[in-house]
Design a protein around this motif. Structure first.
Motif, PDB file in Angstrom:
ATOM      1  N   GLY A   1      50.648   4.014  -4.303  1.00  0.00           N
ATOM      2  CA  GLY A   1      51.315   3.765  -5.572  1.00  0.00           C
ATOM      3  C   GLY A   1      52.422   2.723  -5.496  1.00  0.00           C
ATOM      4  O   GLY A   1      53.049   2.525  -4.452  1.00  0.00           O
TER       5      GLY A   1
ATOM      6  N   GLY B   1      55.208   2.930  -7.318  1.00  0.00           N
ATOM      7  CA  GLY B   1      56.509   3.595  -7.411  1.00  0.00           C
ATOM      8  C   GLY B   1      57.467   2.892  -8.347  1.00  0.00           C
ATOM      9  O   GLY B   1      58.640   2.680  -8.021  1.00  0.00           O
TER      10      GLY B   1
ATOM     11  N   ARG C   1      59.074   3.788 -10.891  1.00  0.00           N
ATOM     12  CA  ARG C   1      60.275   4.526 -11.310  1.00  0.00           C
ATOM     13  C   ARG C   1      61.397   4.447 -10.280  1.00  0.00           C
ATOM     14  O   ARG C   1      62.544   4.780 -10.579  1.00  0.00           O
ATOM     15  N   MET C   2      61.093   3.969  -9.078  1.00  0.00           N
ATOM     16  CA  MET C   2      62.157   3.755  -8.100  1.00  0.00           C
ATOM     17  C   MET C   2      63.000   2.534  -8.442  1.00  0.00           C
ATOM     18  O   MET C   2      64.111   2.375  -7.929  1.00  0.00           O
TER      19      MET C   2
ATOM     20  N   LYS D   1      57.797   2.574  -2.416  1.00  0.00           N
ATOM     21  CA  LYS D   1      58.391   3.904  -2.569  1.00  0.00           C
ATOM     22  C   LYS D   1      58.392   4.693  -1.274  1.00  0.00           C
ATOM     23  O   LYS D   1      59.405   5.296  -0.895  1.00  0.00           O
TER      24      LYS D   1
ATOM     25  N   ASN E   1      50.579  13.774   0.213  1.00  0.00           N
ATOM     26  CA  ASN E   1      51.187  12.616  -0.435  1.00  0.00           C
ATOM     27  C   ASN E   1      52.260  12.009   0.456  1.00  0.00           C
ATOM     28  O   ASN E   1      53.026  12.730   1.110  1.00  0.00           O
TER      29      ASN E   1
ATOM     30  N   ASP F   1      54.926  10.609  -0.485  1.00  0.00           N
ATOM     31  CA  ASP F   1      56.257  10.725  -1.077  1.00  0.00           C
ATOM     32  C   ASP F   1      56.737  12.180  -1.103  1.00  0.00           C
ATOM     33  O   ASP F   1      57.519  12.574  -1.965  1.00  0.00           O
TER      34      ASP F   1
ATOM     35  N   GLY G   1      58.034  16.072  -4.804  1.00  0.00           N
ATOM     36  CA  GLY G   1      57.645  14.666  -4.780  1.00  0.00           C
ATOM     37  C   GLY G   1      58.808  13.793  -5.216  1.00  0.00           C
ATOM     38  O   GLY G   1      59.615  14.194  -6.062  1.00  0.00           O
TER      39      GLY G   1
ATOM     40  N   ASN H   1      59.912  10.382  -6.981  1.00  0.00           N
ATOM     41  CA  ASN H   1      59.462   9.287  -7.828  1.00  0.00           C
ATOM     42  C   ASN H   1      60.598   8.431  -8.359  1.00  0.00           C
ATOM     43  O   ASN H   1      60.353   7.433  -9.038  1.00  0.00           O
ATOM     44  N   SER H   2      61.833   8.817  -8.089  1.00  0.00           N
ATOM     45  CA  SER H   2      62.989   8.050  -8.557  1.00  0.00           C
ATOM     46  C   SER H   2      64.102   8.188  -7.528  1.00  0.00           C
ATOM     47  O   SER H   2      64.048   9.034  -6.628  1.00  0.00           O
TER      48      SER H   2
ATOM     49  N   GLU I   1      65.582  11.647  -7.590  1.00  0.00           N
ATOM     50  CA  GLU I   1      64.798  12.606  -6.809  1.00  0.00           C
ATOM     51  C   GLU I   1      64.938  12.340  -5.317  1.00  0.00           C
ATOM     52  O   GLU I   1      64.881  13.271  -4.504  1.00  0.00           O
TER      53      GLU I   1
END
Length: 443
Positions: A11, A13, A15-16, A22, A110, A112, A229, A231-232, A235
């Protein structure tokens, strides 16, 4: 255990909000992907990493980090533009051909999920079913795929973007880890369609297709904390806090005293041995080893070895230092230095130097190691007394049993027994104060 592991790391990523992939963002000094691979290697000798976005950058990282285990690691660069989504990630060339794995059981992880552990993975792979999936319950399931369970079997997983209001109220969610028999993937991947809001090939659709054909799908409740997980960057910080709790707990269980643990930062490679005490606000990173030592409040230790010593408060030990039987006081900074049996109580910079047993470093002492082009070493022997506010201009060697007077700038080597002093003669000018400040201040 005969299981192949597939790690999804393709991915972008978005939203990072970062140009860094990511899975290469760090948690406690290690890239997130590192943790997934590390735990996977504990249970399998057949690891498959699925890449797409910035694939070369990620592949280079894995090859450099796991160079001794590359025979167990395989890379797959996917055509994400043609087959986007978690289902598309599992194909070799097209939906008719899943990626080739060594074993019949395939575990999907995953890249992440940095908090995954071998013990949690084993909860899935002990199940001898055609499909098992990890699930957990959460009071606020926003963002998670909802899991529909009937008669203790999973019937469907509905992604958040495709869920109606009733489905969104379900608290049982998908942890994002799966165990498949290879024959199930070979049978059902060609049937997966991208008829959804994202136009992606969902691995979760495969679950519903199998369930519709009466294949039993075992739900396995797992610890939510292990399957968070990222995603940002928010997080990312939450995951790091949880990892820090693990590292601090492990250290204290090994016998380390930690004051105000929530204020102390540790990284994954930090090692403690013997009787150690860590005060509040301490930052320790890199491949640091602390042996029988006391690190006082708000000190920083970077990629160094500290043995039988007291450091701080508010000291900074930079990378590649070896400190043994030494006292480093407040506002002392060291870099690439070796100190054995030394006292440096306060306000000094000791860079690129070696100082031997019994030597004392006064306040404000500087080893001047950089000439604008090259770093140079300062070598100091035993029982050397360096007076306050002295500068040692490297490269320079001070033999044992030397006294350096306060305020001295040392530019030449000193042999054993020397007194080294360089000062201009002091002059006291009578009445000079009043002449300087002048009006209305004469006697």
């Amino acid at each position: 255990m005969s299981v192949s592991v597939v790690i999804l790391a393709a991915g972008a990523g978005t939203r990072m909000k970062s140009t860094l992939p990511k899975v290469l963002h760090k948690i406690c000094g290690k890239e997130m992907l590192f943790y997934s691979i590390q735990e996977a290697l504990k249970i399998s000798d057949d690891i498959h990493i699925i890449l797409f976005f910035e694939h070369k950058r990620i592949q280079d990282y894995v090859q450099n980090t796991f160079k001794n285990q590359l025979k167990h690691i395989h890379f797959h660069i996917q055509n994400h533009s043609k087959y986007p989504g978690t289902g598309g990630a599992l194909i070799k060339d097209d939906l008719q051909n899943p990626i080739p794995t060594k074993y019949e059981q395939i575990l999907i992880l995953n890249g992440d999920m940095p908090l995954i552990t071998k013990e949690q993975i084993e909860q899935l792979i002990v199940h001898k079913t055609l499909i098992a999936i990890g699930i957990f319950e959460i009071s606020n399931p926003n963002g998670y795929g909802r899991v529909i369970i009937k008669d203790n079997q999973v019937k469907q997983i509905i992604e958040e973007k495709d869920a109606n209001i009733d489905i969104k109220s379900i608290k049982t969610v998908n942890a994002g880890v799966y165990l498949f028999e290879k024959k199930v993937l070979q049978s059902y991947l060609p049937k997966v369609k991208n008829h959804n809001a994202q136009k992606e090939y969902y691995l979760t659709d495969l679950i519903q297709l199998a369930a519709n054909d009466g294949i039993g799908i075992t739900p396995v409740f797992v610890d939510r904390e292990n399957f968070i997980g990222v995603n940002s960057k928010l997080e990312l910080s939450i995951a790091q806090d949880l990892m820090l709790d693990r590292l601090r707990t492990r250290a204290m269980q090994q016998g380390v005293i930690i004051h105000l643990p929530h204020t102390v930062y540790l990284e994954s490679d930090v090692i403690f041995e013997g009787e150690c005490e860590i005060e509040q606000g301490v930052f320790i990173n890199g491949e640091t080893k602390i042996i029988n030592s006391h690190i006082k409040a708000h000190s920083v230790i970077e990629n160094s070895t500290i043995k039988n010593s007291k450091i701080g408060p508010m000291a900074h030990v930079r990378t590649n230092c070896y400190i043994d039987d030494t006292h480093i006081g407040n506002f002392v900074e060291l870099k690439a230095s070796e100190l054995r049996g030394v006292k440096a109580g306060h306000l000094s910079y000791l860079g690129d130097c070696a100082i031997d047993k019994g030597s004392n470093v006064g306040a404000g002492v500087i080893t001047c190691n950089y000439d604008g082009k090259t770093k140079h070493r300062t070598i100091i022997g035993k029982n050397v007394f360096i007076g306050s506010d002295s500068q040692l201009i490297a490269p320079i060697q001070i033999q044992s049993n030397v006294l350096i007077g306060s305020g001295t700038t040392v530019t030449k080597n000193a042999k054993e027994g020397d007194l080294v002093i360089s000062r201009t003669k002091q002059e006291n000018k009578t009445g000079g104060f009043y002449r300087f400040f002048k009006p209305n201040q004469s006697k």
